[in-house]
Design a protein around this motif. Structure first.
Motif, PDB file in Angstrom:
ATOM      1  N   GLY A  97      57.420  -4.079   8.211  1.00  0.00           N
ATOM      2  CA  GLY A  97      57.868  -3.896   6.675  1.00  0.00           C
ATOM      3  C   GLY A  97      58.566  -5.208   6.087  1.00  0.00           C
ATOM      4  O   GLY A  97      58.374  -6.358   6.830  1.00  0.00           O
ATOM      5  N   SER A  98      59.280  -5.147   5.016  1.00  0.00           N
ATOM      6  CA  SER A  98      59.872  -6.130   4.415  1.00  0.00           C
ATOM      7  C   SER A  98      60.864  -5.663   3.599  1.00  0.00           C
ATOM      8  O   SER A  98      61.157  -4.695   3.215  1.00  0.00           O
ATOM      9  CB  SER A  98      58.834  -6.864   3.323  1.00  0.00           C
ATOM     10  OG  SER A  98      59.265  -7.863   2.796  1.00  0.00           O
ATOM     11  N   VAL A  99      62.080  -6.495   3.730  1.00  0.00           N
ATOM     12  CA  VAL A  99      63.163  -6.531   2.654  1.00  0.00           C
ATOM     13  C   VAL A  99      63.500  -8.052   2.162  1.00  0.00           C
ATOM     14  O   VAL A  99      63.359  -9.013   2.665  1.00  0.00           O
ATOM     15  CB  VAL A  99      64.430  -6.211   3.820  1.00  0.00           C
ATOM     16  CG1 VAL A  99      65.670  -6.321   3.009  1.00  0.00           C
ATOM     17  CG2 VAL A  99      64.105  -5.111   4.709  1.00  0.00           C
ATOM     18  N   THR A 100      63.807  -7.671   0.876  1.00  0.00           N
ATOM     19  CA  THR A 100      64.323  -8.762  -0.009  1.00  0.00           C
ATOM     20  C   THR A 100      65.536  -8.718  -0.678  1.00  0.00           C
ATOM     21  O   THR A 100      65.952  -7.726  -1.138  1.00  0.00           O
ATOM     22  CB  THR A 100      63.142  -8.792  -1.119  1.00  0.00           C
ATOM     23  OG1 THR A 100      61.814  -9.168  -0.655  1.00  0.00           O
ATOM     24  CG2 THR A 100      63.360 -10.175  -2.131  1.00  0.00           C
ATOM     25  N   LEU A 101      66.253  -9.811  -0.520  1.00  0.00           N
ATOM     26  CA  LEU A 101      67.563  -9.831  -1.267  1.00  0.00           C
ATOM     27  C   LEU A 101      67.478 -11.046  -2.419  1.00  0.00           C
ATOM     28  O   LEU A 101      66.870 -12.138  -2.068  1.00  0.00           O
ATOM     29  CB  LEU A 101      68.776 -10.264  -0.260  1.00  0.00           C
ATOM     30  CG  LEU A 101      68.718  -9.442   1.094  1.00  0.00           C
ATOM     31  CD1 LEU A 101      69.961 -10.051   1.841  1.00  0.00           C
ATOM     32  CD2 LEU A 101      69.337  -7.846   0.622  1.00  0.00           C
ATOM     33  N   VAL A 102      68.203 -10.722  -3.412  1.00  0.00           N
ATOM     34  CA  VAL A 102      68.314 -11.687  -4.550  1.00  0.00           C
ATOM     35  C   VAL A 102      69.770 -12.128  -4.348  1.00  0.00           C
ATOM     36  O   VAL A 102      70.763 -11.496  -4.518  1.00  0.00           O
ATOM     37  CB  VAL A 102      68.051 -11.420  -6.012  1.00  0.00           C
ATOM     38  CG1 VAL A 102      68.441 -12.051  -6.942  1.00  0.00           C
ATOM     39  CG2 VAL A 102      66.715 -10.626  -6.015  1.00  0.00           C
ATOM     40  N   LEU A 103      70.111 -13.658  -4.173  1.00  0.00           N
ATOM     41  CA  LEU A 103      71.120 -14.197  -3.874  1.00  0.00           C
ATOM     42  C   LEU A 103      71.414 -15.135  -5.263  1.00  0.00           C
ATOM     43  O   LEU A 103      70.424 -15.912  -5.382  1.00  0.00           O
ATOM     44  CB  LEU A 103      71.426 -14.999  -2.560  1.00  0.00           C
ATOM     45  CG  LEU A 103      71.717 -14.197  -1.276  1.00  0.00           C
ATOM     46  CD1 LEU A 103      70.581 -13.283  -1.078  1.00  0.00           C
ATOM     47  CD2 LEU A 103      72.467 -15.077  -0.286  1.00  0.00           C
TER      48      LEU A 103
END
Length: 425
Positions: A243-249
């Motif tokens: 799977g995949s995980v994305t964070l916006v910083l």
């Protein structure tokens, strides 16, 4: 934050989805010869969530591309950003990748192609597929394209620590004024056929005489045919997920200026290695992890002010051993009051996404004022110096600082210090 992870009846996409699983200690792993965590992202689910992508290239998207595009779109939606309007065009696009499973088919297709018997159209298709899918920068390429990126865009590959290291890069870019926003994604794909065959090979190895494994060869890896149980006395296996995980910083000024919902702050990140000559081993004393934690805290923060640590135990006794020894060294007698849990058992040991997922889970715990239990831990192992939060219920805890740990076995140990929105940074 956005996700594309295994779920119970459909993939997990949102922060609320992740919280519903982790807060109740549920596992999304399935038994199919071995325990593993498949995403099962249908074409309809992908089309409903993924940003638009030119058809000539869309034909060559692998599972890794698709997972990464979905988690990117979900994270941008959660952050109130419009990809089509160019809201993230100036952001750094940073991707962590560990495995190569999604790249094998494209690589083999080119290797097996006969130039004499290949038509020009087929040759062009093979070339595009190769350029998009064979290199570790596969997901960064397509994410950068849909974001119309004009900023830094690159991949880091250091196993399970990959996206955690990229979180550190994002922090330093923003603090240094290079960019005011960074989009960080961890994505990996694990072939269940590969895992099944590895299980069969493991059974052969287990029947071998112990002398075969002498001379500095690594000990046998844990089995995949049982449920992973981090910090449990029955822990003896690892289950892989994908799977995949994305964070916006983004900088505080940018986030405040656009009225963004803020989950928390990334305050510091540091990494270290054990310095061992064996490429698959770790120092069970935990010395490398201790060094990384102290470098992360520096002179500004004190370990005594951190009541929760998000651990990275995947059911491997070696990982638990160096975590225990490191916590003992760092906290001393106060370790018995420390809450330290792992949610690896929710979605499986998924490689590069682990860093971003650990950050997301820890920030959600701060937001809810509660620590998620260690999934599948029912009988805490003997010798633990911390409370692993066994069971299936959250533990109330009002906390403003936490550490998130991520490891590459034999390689980088990453530590990220996280704070609540008002923790400063």
């Amino acid at each position: 934050m956005g996700f594309c992870l295994p779920g119970e009846d459909r993939p997990v996409f949102s922060a609320q989805d992740v919280w519903d699983v982790a807060a109740h200690g549920r596992t999304c792993l399935m038994r199919d010869g071995v325990y593993h965590g498949p995403v099962h992202l249908s074409e309809a689910m992908f089309q409903a969530r993924a940003p638009r992508f030119p058809g000539v290239f869309a034909r060559h998207l692998t599972s890794a591309h698709r997972f990464g595009l979905v988690s990117l779109a979900e994270a941008c939606s959660d952050a109130g950003l419009d990809l089509d309007a160019g809201d993230v065009a100036g952001a750094a696009i940073l991707v962590g990748r560990g495995g190569v499973d999604a790249q094998v088919a494209s690589y083999q297709a080119v290797m097996r192609a006969d130039p004499v018997a290949t038509s020009p159209l087929q040759a062009m298709d093979l070339f595009i597929g190769t350029e998009l899918a064979v290199s570790p920068s596969d997901v960064a390429l397509v994410q950068g394209a849909v974001a119309r990126s004009t900023g830094p865009c690159y991949t880091v590959s250091c196993g399970c620590a990959s996206s955690a290291v990229q979180v550190g890069h994002a922090l330093r870019m923003i603090a240094g004024g290079v960019v005011d926003m960074a989009v960080v994604t961890g994505v990996d794909v694990f072939s269940v056929e590969l895992v099944r065959n590895a299980q069969r090979l493991l059974r052969v190895a287990q029947e071998a005489d112990t002398s075969v494994r002498s001379g500095g060869r690594p000990a046998l890896l844990p089995s995949f045919d049982r449920l992973m149980r981090p910090y449990d006395r029955r822990a003896d296996c690892v289950n892989y997920g994908e799977g995949s995980v994305t964070l916006v910083l983004e900088s505080r000024e940018r986030a405040d200026g656009r009225g963004a919902h803020v989950y928390g702050c990334v305050l510091s990140q540091a990494m270290a290695r054990d310095g061992l000559p064996n490429p698959l081993s770790s120092d069970e004393s935990g010395a490398g992890l201790v060094a990384a934690v102290r470098a992360c805290l520096g002179d500004r923060w004190r370990i005594e002010d951190i009541p929760y640590v998000h651990g990275a135990s995947d059911g491997d006794a070696v990982v638990t051993a160096f975590e225990v020894n490191a916590v003992r060294e760092l906290y001393g007698p106060a370790a018995e009051r420390l809450l330290m849990s792992s949610q690896e058992g929710c979605f499986g040991h998924n490689g590069a996404p682990a860093g971003c997922l650990g950050v997301a889970l820890t920030l959600l715990m701060m937001q809810h004022g509660a620590v998620c239990p260690t999934t599948n831990c029912e009988l805490p192992a003997e010798g633990l110096v911390f409370d692993p939060v066994p069971g299936v219920e959250v533990r109330p805890l009002d906390f403003r600082l936490a550490l998130n740990l991520t490891y590459q076995i034999g390689g980088v140990k990453s530590v990220v210090l996280l704070g609540s929105p008002d923790a400063g940074g």
